[in-house]
Scaffold this motif. Structure first.
Motif, mmCIF file in Angstrom:
data_model
loop_
_atom_site.group_PDB
_atom_site.id
_atom_site.type_symbol
_atom_site.label_atom_id
_atom_site.label_comp_id
_atom_site.label_asym_id
_atom_site.label_seq_id
_atom_site.Cartn_x
_atom_site.Cartn_y
_atom_site.Cartn_z
ATOM 1 N N UNK A 44 0.842 -1.205 0.000
ATOM 2 C CA UNK A 44 0.000 0.000 0.000
ATOM 3 C C UNK A 44 0.873 1.249 0.000
ATOM 4 N N UNK A 45 0.405 2.288 -0.688
ATOM 5 C CA UNK A 45 1.128 3.558 -0.760
ATOM 6 C C UNK A 45 0.123 4.705 -0.769
ATOM 7 N N UNK A 46 0.618 5.898 -0.445
ATOM 8 C CA UNK A 46 -0.219 7.098 -0.433
ATOM 9 C C UNK A 46 0.683 8.298 -0.687
ATOM 10 N N UNK A 47 0.159 9.305 -1.337
ATOM 11 C CA UNK A 47 0.942 10.497 -1.641
ATOM 12 C C UNK A 47 0.041 11.702 -1.821
ATOM 13 N N UNK A 48 0.652 12.881 -1.836
ATOM 14 C CA UNK A 48 -0.143 14.096 -1.998
ATOM 15 C C UNK A 48 0.723 15.341 -2.021
ATOM 16 N N UNK A 49 0.108 16.460 -1.638
ATOM 17 C CA UNK A 49 0.798 17.755 -1.666
ATOM 18 C C UNK A 49 0.461 18.524 -0.399
ATOM 19 N N UNK A 50 1.432 19.310 0.069
ATOM 20 C CA UNK A 50 1.239 20.135 1.262
ATOM 21 C C UNK A 50 1.534 21.592 0.923
ATOM 22 N N UNK A 51 1.002 22.483 1.753
ATOM 23 C CA UNK A 51 1.193 23.920 1.521
ATOM 24 C C UNK A 51 2.557 24.407 1.985
ATOM 25 N N UNK A 52 3.241 23.598 2.785
ATOM 26 C CA UNK A 52 4.547 23.992 3.321
ATOM 27 C C UNK A 52 5.590 22.983 2.848
ATOM 28 N N UNK A 53 6.629 23.426 2.144
ATOM 29 C CA UNK A 53 7.676 22.489 1.719
ATOM 30 C C UNK A 53 8.574 22.090 2.885
ATOM 31 N N UNK A 54 9.233 20.955 2.716
ATOM 32 C CA UNK A 54 10.176 20.454 3.716
ATOM 33 C C UNK A 54 9.533 20.356 5.104
ATOM 34 N N UNK A 55 8.285 19.930 5.133
ATOM 35 C CA UNK A 55 7.564 19.812 6.401
ATOM 36 C C UNK A 55 7.238 18.347 6.671
ATOM 37 N N UNK A 56 6.926 18.063 7.913
ATOM 38 C CA UNK A 56 6.604 16.695 8.313
ATOM 39 C C UNK A 56 5.119 16.428 8.081
ATOM 40 N N UNK A 57 4.836 15.309 7.423
ATOM 41 C CA UNK A 57 3.458 14.906 7.151
ATOM 42 C C UNK A 57 3.169 13.650 7.969
ATOM 43 N N UNK A 58 2.112 13.695 8.754
ATOM 44 C CA UNK A 58 1.707 12.544 9.564
ATOM 45 C C UNK A 58 0.552 11.850 8.851
ATOM 46 N N UNK A 59 0.750 10.581 8.509
ATOM 47 C CA UNK A 59 -0.270 9.802 7.796
ATOM 48 C C UNK A 59 -0.939 8.860 8.791
ATOM 49 N N UNK A 60 -2.256 8.838 8.769
ATOM 50 C CA UNK A 60 -3.025 7.960 9.652
ATOM 51 C C UNK A 60 -3.696 6.876 8.810
ATOM 52 N N UNK A 61 -3.699 5.668 9.369
ATOM 53 C CA UNK A 61 -4.316 4.522 8.694
ATOM 54 C C UNK A 61 -5.228 3.822 9.691
ATOM 55 N N UNK A 62 -6.506 3.733 9.335
ATOM 56 C CA UNK A 62 -7.497 3.110 10.216
ATOM 57 C C UNK A 62 -8.072 1.873 9.546
ATOM 58 N N UNK A 63 -8.013 0.733 10.272
ATOM 59 C CA UNK A 63 -8.515 -0.519 9.739
ATOM 60 C C UNK A 63 -9.998 -0.698 9.971
ATOM 61 N N UNK A 64 -10.517 -1.839 9.496
ATOM 62 C CA UNK A 64 -11.949 -2.104 9.608
ATOM 63 C C UNK A 64 -12.378 -2.286 11.057
ATOM 64 N N UNK A 65 -11.464 -2.724 11.930
ATOM 65 C CA UNK A 65 -11.791 -2.930 13.336
ATOM 66 C C UNK A 65 -11.651 -1.658 14.166
ATOM 67 N N UNK A 66 -11.240 -0.562 13.539
ATOM 68 C CA UNK A 66 -11.126 0.703 14.250
ATOM 69 C C UNK A 66 -9.735 1.026 14.746
#
Length: 256
Positions: free
Chosen positions: A61-83
């Motif tokens: 699995x992979x995910x990507x995108x864009x942020x308004x601030x360069x060189x910043x930390x992006x926190x990705x959250x992943x929630x499963x079917x069980x919560x």
């Protein structure tokens, strides 16, 4: 005199009231400006622009995108079917683009994911959620994944090897049978020729014996024993000519 003092007192009260009102108005205006500035300086959440909607359980699995601030930390959250919710971090590049690849396979099910931007010690609001599903496209054996395509290919190769082994077995035994059959035919022909020569010799001897008895009959009367011997010779000659030689002749078409 008292009237002038009263007038001055009222005038001072009005001035003081106007001052309080002006100060209160300035405070409210300053608070509004501060709130507006605070709203304008709130960090925008990162956008998710790249995520698979359907993914096999043998794919990462992979995910990507864009942020308004360069060189910043992006926190990705992943929630499963069980919560249960997991979090991972990625860093945006100089263009504000970010990308994350998971380090293991996910189990089958429906998942949700979203992201937050962290600048210094400040967090942006959570970004919009995206949903995707992990579908069973591989056989799971412990921590290993074997795709159905690979499984079908393995079974096809195993079947092909089995067919090759069976064909080799049949070819080997057919060739062995053919060699043995040719050898047997050769030996039968040789035996047939020997038997034919022996029977020809026996027939000739019997004929000579019968001819000899015929010569004796011309010179004298045959005894009972000689008659029996002649009949036996005739019977043996008939057996050789009509039965034994015929049986030998029937062997040739059978082995051809």
């Amino acid at each position: 005199m008292k009237k002038n003092n009263m007038t001055n007192f009222k005038h001072n009260i009005l001035k003081f009231g106007y001052g309080i009102l002006a100060l209160f108005s300035i405070s409210i205006l300053g608070f509004s400006i501060s709130a507006s500035a605070a709203e304008q300086t709130t960090i925008s959440p990162p956008l998710v622009t790249l995520v698979p909607k359907d993914l096999g359980n043998n794919e990462i699995w992979y995910i990507g995108g864009a942020s308004s601030v360069p060189q910043a930390e992006v926190i990705i959250y992943l929630q499963g079917a069980q919560g249960e919710t997991l979090s991972f971090t990625a860093k945006s590049n100089e263009k504000g683009e970010w990308f994350y690849t998971h380090n293991s396979f996910l189990r089958e099910g429906v998942y949700k994911s979203w992201a937050q931007l962290k600048v210094g010690g400040e967090l942006s609001p959570p970004g919009p959620e995206v949903s995707f599903e992990i579908v069973p496209t591989a056989l799971r054996i412990g921590s290993y994944r074997v795709s159905y395509e690979m499984l079908y290919l393995t079974l096809a190769l195993a079947l092909l090897l089995a067919l090759i082994a069976l064909a080799s077995f049949v070819f080997y035994h057919f060739r062995s049978f053919r060699v043995k059959n040719m050898r047997l035919r050769k030996e039968i022909r040789e035996a047939e020729e020997e038997a034919r020569r022996g029977l020809d010799l026996l027939r000739r001897d019997i004929k000579e014996e019968i001819e000899f008895i015929g010569k004796i009959r011309k010179s004298r009367e045959l005894s009972i024993e000689e008659h029996r011997h002649e009949e036996k010779m005739m019977h043996d000659l008939d057996l050789v000519e009509r039965h034994l030689l015929k049986e030998i002749s029937d062997i040739e078409p059978a082995i051809s």
